[in-house]
Write an enzyme that holds these catalytic residues in place. Sequence first.
Site, mmCIF file in Angstrom:
data_model
loop_
_atom_site.group_PDB
_atom_site.id
_atom_site.type_symbol
_atom_site.label_atom_id
_atom_site.label_comp_id
_atom_site.label_asym_id
_atom_site.label_seq_id
_atom_site.Cartn_x
_atom_site.Cartn_y
_atom_site.Cartn_z
ATOM 1 N N SER A 560 -16.898 -42.989 -54.656
ATOM 2 C CA SER A 560 -15.645 -42.312 -55.657
ATOM 3 C C SER A 560 -16.285 -44.437 -57.005
ATOM 4 O O SER A 560 -16.604 -44.296 -57.263
ATOM 5 C CB SER A 560 -14.974 -42.052 -55.092
ATOM 6 O OG SER A 560 -13.943 -42.129 -55.841
ATOM 7 N N ASP A 641 -18.555 -31.328 -55.761
ATOM 8 C CA ASP A 641 -17.125 -32.111 -56.488
ATOM 9 C C ASP A 641 -16.429 -31.884 -57.834
ATOM 10 O O ASP A 641 -17.413 -31.977 -58.631
ATOM 11 C CB ASP A 641 -17.964 -33.760 -56.901
ATOM 12 C CG ASP A 641 -16.529 -35.282 -56.845
ATOM 13 O OD1 ASP A 641 -15.806 -34.466 -57.074
ATOM 14 O OD2 ASP A 641 -17.515 -35.638 -56.607
ATOM 15 N N HIS A 673 -16.210 -33.777 -52.614
ATOM 16 C CA HIS A 673 -16.605 -35.145 -52.647
ATOM 17 C C HIS A 673 -16.688 -36.119 -51.782
ATOM 18 O O HIS A 673 -17.019 -37.234 -51.864
ATOM 19 C CB HIS A 673 -14.726 -35.242 -53.407
ATOM 20 C CG HIS A 673 -14.732 -36.877 -54.143
ATOM 21 N ND1 HIS A 673 -15.005 -37.206 -55.413
ATOM 22 C CD2 HIS A 673 -14.405 -38.128 -54.102
ATOM 23 C CE1 HIS A 673 -15.489 -38.929 -55.603
ATOM 24 N NE2 HIS A 673 -14.091 -39.030 -54.948
#
Length: 702
Positions: A560, A641, A673
């Site tokens: 991320s 995601d 994600h």
Amino acid sequence: MLGLRSCASAAAVLAALPHVLAITPEQMLAAPRRSEAIPNRSGTLAAFTSTSYSFDTHNTSTSWNLLDLNTGDISLLYNGSEISEMIWIGPTDTSVLYVNGTNREVDGGVELYMVASIPAPLSGLKAAVTQSGAINFLMNGQRYPNGTAYNEALAETPASTARLYDSIYVRHWDRWLTPETFTLFAGTLTPASDSSNSSSAWSFSGELRDLLAGIEGQAETPVQPFGDSGDYDITPDGSTVAFLTKAPELPYANYTASYIFLVPHDGSAVAAPFNCHNCSATPENARGASAAPRFSPDGSSIAYFQMDGETYESDKNKIYIARLDDSITVTELADDWDRSPDQLRWAPDGQSLFVAAKDVGRERLFSLPIDAGADYVPTNYSDPGVIAAFHILPDSSALVSSSSIYSSRDFYIATPEDKTWLFTSNSTDPELSGLGPEDVSDFWYQGNFTTVHGWIVYPESFTDTSTYPLAFLIHGGPQSAWLNSWSTRWNLRTWADQGYVVVAINPTGSTSYGQAFTDAIQNNWGSYPYDDLVKGWEHINSSEEFPYVDTANGIAAGASYGGYMVNWIQGHDLGREFQALVTHDGVTSTLNQYTTEELWFMQHDFNGTLWDNRDNYERYDPIRYARNFATPHFVVHGSKDYRLPVSEGVFLFNVLQELGVDSRFLNFPDEGHWVLNRENSRVWHHEIFRFINAYSGASGST
């Protein structure tokens, strides 16, 4: 009642455990995952689940267990995955109401066993016994636009798969938005008139009331994707319900604001908020996200959290108490306390609160009186791990469910004077045998504008007379932190046991070190945090304190925002100090972030929109420095995601390949994600470790 069977004691199990030299991905992923321990009314017993996985059969196995809070003994309550939820209910300490994950009458439904048939896959059970002896319960799930419960198993399959939208926010995290939304349903179990001639002492009319009915604008609870039963509560007498929803009048893509609504359980009035932007009781600056509404023991007040910033998900959670008189009044507690609590419970006498808050890389338990002034400093009395959940017992002690870097679940009872340990997974589970606090230490160094904290995690059989390649791990968020907690996604000890010394630093933007430190990352994605990480690497590399760390053969990895930072590092000097890099679901170009759904996120962190503030987006765009990319790079991205779409991973991989940089791309079509499926996670670990170990020379086998 469900039958009880005795299990072997933890001491006997420990005596038979083999010593594990290193924890492998398979061991970490297969080891039991335990829920929080939920106590009964008298605080004598607590129930929890334990779920394990077999890579031989590719199946999970789940059991419900009883923990004796006086002795620590564990008994088997039920062995099977059919029971998905359980709550203590009724006049005795041995009565439970539980959700059976299947329904003998309705495909795709669930049962309140053995009382009620629920015609949809509802969850999040909460309940209270009324003065008449009825049980008022709450469950959440999706609803059709007409307010009835949505059951995918019974829904008609449309001839076309087309989706048509006329406003933003068309998908969120890992799913496309549909006309079906989440809501809170209320129902009542009434005492059977003649329980001797009935299979149950209770009956259910089948009526489920949509408690969000009649609210103008869009309203949804629990708030997706992370909301659960913590987003609502019911008074002890079962008469009134509180729930939170994002502000119905504001576009979800642009604002984080959410309100707490009050509604009669019987649905006799339309739900109304008491802390909305225009509500008379709302404190002047309280315009952001609300959280954790909890009624007092007598139902006369409600405690909750609320942020100030209406476009910022990581603002400070402030503690409020609303007195629910004819004229609602709201009071803030411990205004000056520089921590952001995220869990909340009342003391049994209603005169104090217990909150959990992240604090210097931990999550600790604190207490404070309901009249705490602005300068009050809450008292901490928990273990230095991370609290997953806690419950307050009748004597005001706390039953804590926690974890640490070396233990996946611990249960203990905490008071200001002492802690009584009931269970630790690393002394019980064969997969975790040998893990302990000696595996971890923390350190501090001078960062960009203040001291910065980091963790060091050592491999099994570590000795400071040997050297180990550095694994430099960078957390996501960016307003997040590496905490002293267990993770099945980024398990620091599993990385260490590939033969690395893991260094996990909490640079500018990290939580638990004060709000100013968290906020300082705004419009500084590639500056202050990068500087902190460079200084951290230099501290490890040059300090006599770490002779055992081989920085020359180190690797760096992150997900991320951590993936963004790895991409940023790849184009800068620090990137040349590593032998290999790993990016999981990261940002390749900050100019692409309008493909996300939470537009408020980038507009907050980059101080405006792309068209009005383009320089802020371009300044820290990793792809600007693509000509510098040279370090071998492993790229992972999930196709589901939608916050950081898979095109970011493909983009990065294509650039690396075109530049001739050794690289691999791993894609999971069914993951969002995070990689949650255990079989996918096994591949994730093996492929990443195979790649980085080849460059670092780490001794781990995959």
